[in-house]
Design a protein around this motif. Structure first.
Motif, PDB file in Angstrom:
ATOM      1  N   GLN A   1       0.834  -1.211   0.000  1.00 44.95           N
ATOM      2  CA  GLN A   1       0.000   0.000   0.000  1.00 44.95           C
ATOM      3  C   GLN A   1       0.866   1.257   0.000  1.00 44.95           C
ATOM      4  O   GLN A   1       0.567   2.237  -0.692  1.00 44.95           O
ATOM      5  CB  GLN A   1      -0.930  -0.021   1.213  1.00 44.95           C
ATOM      6  CG  GLN A   1      -1.984  -1.115   1.162  1.00 44.95           C
ATOM      7  CD  GLN A   1      -2.772  -1.252   2.452  1.00 44.95           C
ATOM      8  OE1 GLN A   1      -2.401  -0.679   3.477  1.00 44.95           O
ATOM      9  NE2 GLN A   1      -3.854  -2.016   2.413  1.00 44.95           N
ATOM     10  N   LEU A   2       1.962   1.220   0.758  1.00 47.88           N
ATOM     11  CA  LEU A   2       2.873   2.361   0.819  1.00 47.88           C
ATOM     12  C   LEU A   2       3.565   2.555  -0.532  1.00 47.88           C
ATOM     13  O   LEU A   2       3.756   3.690  -0.988  1.00 47.88           O
ATOM     14  CB  LEU A   2       3.910   2.132   1.922  1.00 47.88           C
ATOM     15  CG  LEU A   2       4.823   3.303   2.308  1.00 47.88           C
ATOM     16  CD1 LEU A   2       4.009   4.531   2.681  1.00 47.88           C
ATOM     17  CD2 LEU A   2       5.726   2.901   3.472  1.00 47.88           C
ATOM     18  N   PHE A   3       3.930   1.449  -1.182  1.00 48.31           N
ATOM     19  CA  PHE A   3       4.556   1.515  -2.504  1.00 48.31           C
ATOM     20  C   PHE A   3       3.596   2.135  -3.512  1.00 48.31           C
ATOM     21  O   PHE A   3       3.976   3.025  -4.293  1.00 48.31           O
ATOM     22  CB  PHE A   3       4.966   0.117  -2.945  1.00 48.31           C
ATOM     23  CG  PHE A   3       5.546   0.057  -4.331  1.00 48.31           C
ATOM     24  CD1 PHE A   3       6.890   0.361  -4.536  1.00 48.31           C
ATOM     25  CD2 PHE A   3       4.755  -0.304  -5.415  1.00 48.31           C
ATOM     26  CE1 PHE A   3       7.435   0.313  -5.810  1.00 48.31           C
ATOM     27  CE2 PHE A   3       5.294  -0.353  -6.691  1.00 48.31           C
ATOM     28  CZ  PHE A   3       6.633  -0.044  -6.897  1.00 48.31           C
ATOM     29  N   GLN A   4       2.351   1.683  -3.510  1.00 49.20           N
ATOM     30  CA  GLN A   4       1.349   2.208  -4.430  1.00 49.20           C
ATOM     31  C   GLN A   4       1.110   3.701  -4.200  1.00 49.20           C
ATOM     32  O   GLN A   4       0.971   4.475  -5.152  1.00 49.20           O
ATOM     33  CB  GLN A   4       0.027   1.438  -4.265  1.00 49.20           C
ATOM     34  CG  GLN A   4       0.069   0.007  -4.754  1.00 49.20           C
ATOM     35  CD  GLN A   4       0.060  -0.087  -6.267  1.00 49.20           C
ATOM     36  OE1 GLN A   4       1.032   0.270  -6.928  1.00 49.20           O
ATOM     37  NE2 GLN A   4      -1.038  -0.563  -6.816  1.00 49.20           N
ATOM     38  N   LYS A   5       1.092   4.109  -2.949  1.00 54.42           N
ATOM     39  CA  LYS A   5       0.893   5.518  -2.605  1.00 54.42           C
ATOM     40  C   LYS A   5       2.068   6.351  -3.130  1.00 54.42           C
ATOM     41  O   LYS A   5       1.870   7.434  -3.692  1.00 54.42           O
ATOM     42  CB  LYS A   5       0.771   5.672  -1.088  1.00 54.42           C
ATOM     43  CG  LYS A   5       0.556   7.104  -0.596  1.00 54.42           C
ATOM     44  CD  LYS A   5       0.333   7.118   0.916  1.00 54.42           C
ATOM     45  CE  LYS A   5       0.084   8.532   1.428  1.00 54.42           C
ATOM     46  NZ  LYS A   5       1.281   9.379   1.343  1.00 54.42           N
ATOM     47  N   SER A   6       3.284   5.844  -2.953  1.00 50.96           N
ATOM     48  CA  SER A   6       4.475   6.560  -3.414  1.00 50.96           C
ATOM     49  C   SER A   6       4.469   6.710  -4.930  1.00 50.96           C
ATOM     50  O   SER A   6       4.800   7.776  -5.458  1.00 50.96           O
ATOM     51  CB  SER A   6       5.747   5.816  -2.975  1.00 50.96           C
ATOM     52  OG  SER A   6       5.810   5.713  -1.568  1.00 50.96           O
ATOM     53  N   ARG A   7       4.073   5.652  -5.623  1.00 48.79           N
ATOM     54  CA  ARG A   7       4.003   5.706  -7.085  1.00 48.79           C
ATOM     55  C   ARG A   7       2.953   6.706  -7.543  1.00 48.79           C
ATOM     56  O   ARG A   7       3.172   7.446  -8.515  1.00 48.79           O
ATOM     57  CB  ARG A   7       3.685   4.315  -7.644  1.00 48.79           C
ATOM     58  CG  ARG A   7       4.775   3.293  -7.436  1.00 48.79           C
ATOM     59  CD  ARG A   7       6.016   3.592  -8.273  1.00 48.79           C
ATOM     60  NE  ARG A   7       5.834   3.163  -9.647  1.00 48.79           N
ATOM     61  CZ  ARG A   7       6.561   3.586 -10.671  1.00 48.79           C
ATOM     62  NH1 ARG A   7       7.506   4.484 -10.462  1.00 48.79           N
ATOM     63  NH2 ARG A   7       6.347   3.136 -11.885  1.00 48.79           N
ATOM     64  N   SER A   8       1.818   6.736  -6.841  1.00 43.64           N
ATOM     65  CA  SER A   8       0.750   7.663  -7.215  1.00 43.64           C
ATOM     66  C   SER A   8       1.158   9.116  -6.978  1.00 43.64           C
ATOM     67  O   SER A   8       0.603  10.032  -7.592  1.00 43.64           O
ATOM     68  CB  SER A   8      -0.531   7.346  -6.425  1.00 43.64           C
ATOM     69  OG  SER A   8      -0.372   7.672  -5.044  1.00 43.64           O
ATOM     70  N   GLU A   9       2.132   9.328  -6.089  1.00 44.10           N
ATOM     71  CA  GLU A   9       2.620  10.680  -5.811  1.00 44.10           C
ATOM     72  C   GLU A   9       3.727  11.091  -6.780  1.00 44.10           C
ATOM     73  O   GLU A   9       4.282  12.190  -6.666  1.00 44.10           O
ATOM     74  CB  GLU A   9       3.128  10.755  -4.372  1.00 44.10           C
ATOM     75  CG  GLU A   9       2.018  10.650  -3.335  1.00 44.10           C
ATOM     76  CD  GLU A   9       2.538  10.580  -1.907  1.00 44.10           C
ATOM     77  OE1 GLU A   9       3.777  10.437  -1.730  1.00 44.10           O
ATOM     78  OE2 GLU A   9       1.721  10.676  -0.974  1.00 44.10           O
ATOM     79  N   GLY A  10       4.063  10.203  -7.724  1.00 42.36           N
ATOM     80  CA  GLY A  10       5.011  10.559  -8.774  1.00 42.36           C
ATOM     81  C   GLY A  10       6.439  10.093  -8.577  1.00 42.36           C
ATOM     82  O   GLY A  10       7.307  10.394  -9.411  1.00 42.36           O
ATOM     83  N   TYR A  11       6.722   9.351  -7.514  1.00 46.50           N
ATOM     84  CA  TYR A  11       8.084   8.860  -7.296  1.00 46.50           C
ATOM     85  C   TYR A  11       8.370   7.677  -8.218  1.00 46.50           C
ATOM     86  O   TYR A  11       7.474   6.875  -8.507  1.00 46.50           O
ATOM     87  CB  TYR A  11       8.277   8.442  -5.843  1.00 46.50           C
ATOM     88  CG  TYR A  11       8.190   9.593  -4.867  1.00 46.50           C
ATOM     89  CD1 TYR A  11       9.163  10.597  -4.859  1.00 46.50           C
ATOM     90  CD2 TYR A  11       7.134   9.693  -3.961  1.00 46.50           C
ATOM     91  CE1 TYR A  11       9.078  11.665  -3.976  1.00 46.50           C
ATOM     92  CE2 TYR A  11       7.050  10.754  -3.079  1.00 46.50           C
ATOM     93  CZ  TYR A  11       8.021  11.739  -3.090  1.00 46.50           C
ATOM     94  OH  TYR A  11       7.932  12.797  -2.219  1.00 46.50           O
TER      95      TYR A  11
END
Length: 208
Positions: free
Chosen positions: A69-79
Motif C-alpha cells: 500500500q505504501l509503494f502504491q501511494k508513493s508511485r501515485s505521488e510521482g516517485y
C-alpha cells in the motif's frame, strides 16, 4: 479441456513486490543465523510453537500488505520505482524529525557523505576523497538500518536520487560517486575528470 487464466498485471506486480519486500525483511523474522550455546532449555510444546508460528506469519503478511500500500501511494505521488521502494522499506517514520537529522548532518562538516559500508560505489568515493586529500564526514545508513532507511528515503525525496553515496559539499548536493541529477551535481568522478573536485573541496574548506 483445461484452460489457463493469466494473472492480471496488477496481481503480478503485487506478487513481485511482495516477494521483494519479503526478501528484504527476512532478517527481521528470524532467518539470521543465531549463536548457539551448550545450555539446554525446555522445548516449547507443539501448540505453543504453532501459536507462535501463526502470529509471526500474520505479522509478516500484514507487513507485506502495508508495504504494498505504501509503494502504491508513493508511485501515485510521482516517485519512480527505486524511490518508491526506498520509501516502502523505510516504513512509517516521523518525516520532520528525519529531515531535521539530515539537516544537522549536512551542516556538521564541509563535506558529508551518506554511505553504506559494503557498497562498491561508496568504497570508491571514499578512495577518491582520500586521494584528493579531502576532509570529510561519513554517515552510515546501514548502522543501524532502522535509522538509515528513513534517512535514505528522505534524501531521495530531497535530491531526486535514492542511490548511495549521497554527497554534500558546503551544504550543497554534488551527486554520488559516478552520477547525479544534473550539471550542478554530476558526482565526484566527473568532477575529478573535469578538474573541479579539489577546487570545490578547497572552496568549502574540506581539503586537509
Amino acid at each position: 479441456k483445461r484452460t489457463m487464466t493469466m494473472a492480471s498485471p496488477s496481481a503480478r506486480s503485487f506478487a513481485f513486490l511482495a516477494l521483494l519486500i519479503g526478501l528484504l525483511l527476512l532478517p527481521c523474522y528470524g532467518f539470521v543465523p543465531q549463536k548457539t550455546t551448550s545450555l539446554r532449555v525446555a522445548t516449547p510444546s507443539s501448540s505453543t510453537r504453532l501459536a507462535s508460528s501463526t502470529t509471526d506469519e500474520s505479522t509478516f503478511i500484514d507487513t507485506v500488505t502495508n508495504g504494498w500500500q505504501l509503494f502504491q501511494k508513493s508511485r501515485s505521488e510521482g516517485y519512480d520505482f527505486k524511490q518508491s521502494v526506498a520509501i516502502t522499506i523505510a516504513g512509517e517514520y516521523d518525516v520532520a524529525d528525519v529531515q531535521k537529522t539530515i539537516k544537522e548532518h549536512i551542516e556538521s562538516a564541509p563535506c558529508v557523505m551518506f554511505t553504506w559500508e559494503p557498497s562498491p560505489a561508496c568504497k570508491k568515493a571514499i578512495k577518491y576523497m582520500d586521494i584528493a586529500g579531502a576532509s570529510y564526514k561519513t554517515v552510515r545508513l546501514d548502522d543501524p538500518w532502522s535509522e538509515g532507511n528513513p534517512i535514505r528515503a528522505e534524501l531521495g525525496k530531497m535530491v531526486g536520487r535514492s542511490s548511495v553515496p549521497c554527497i554534500f559539499m558546503g551544504g550543497q548536493y554534488v551527486g554520488g560517486f559516478d552520477g547525479g541529477v544534473g550539471e550542478g551535481s554530476p558526482g565526484i568522478l566527473e568532477m575529478a575528470f573535469k578538474g573541479t573536485l579539489r577546487e570545490r573541496l578547497k572552496e568549502v574548506g574540506a581539503l586537509q
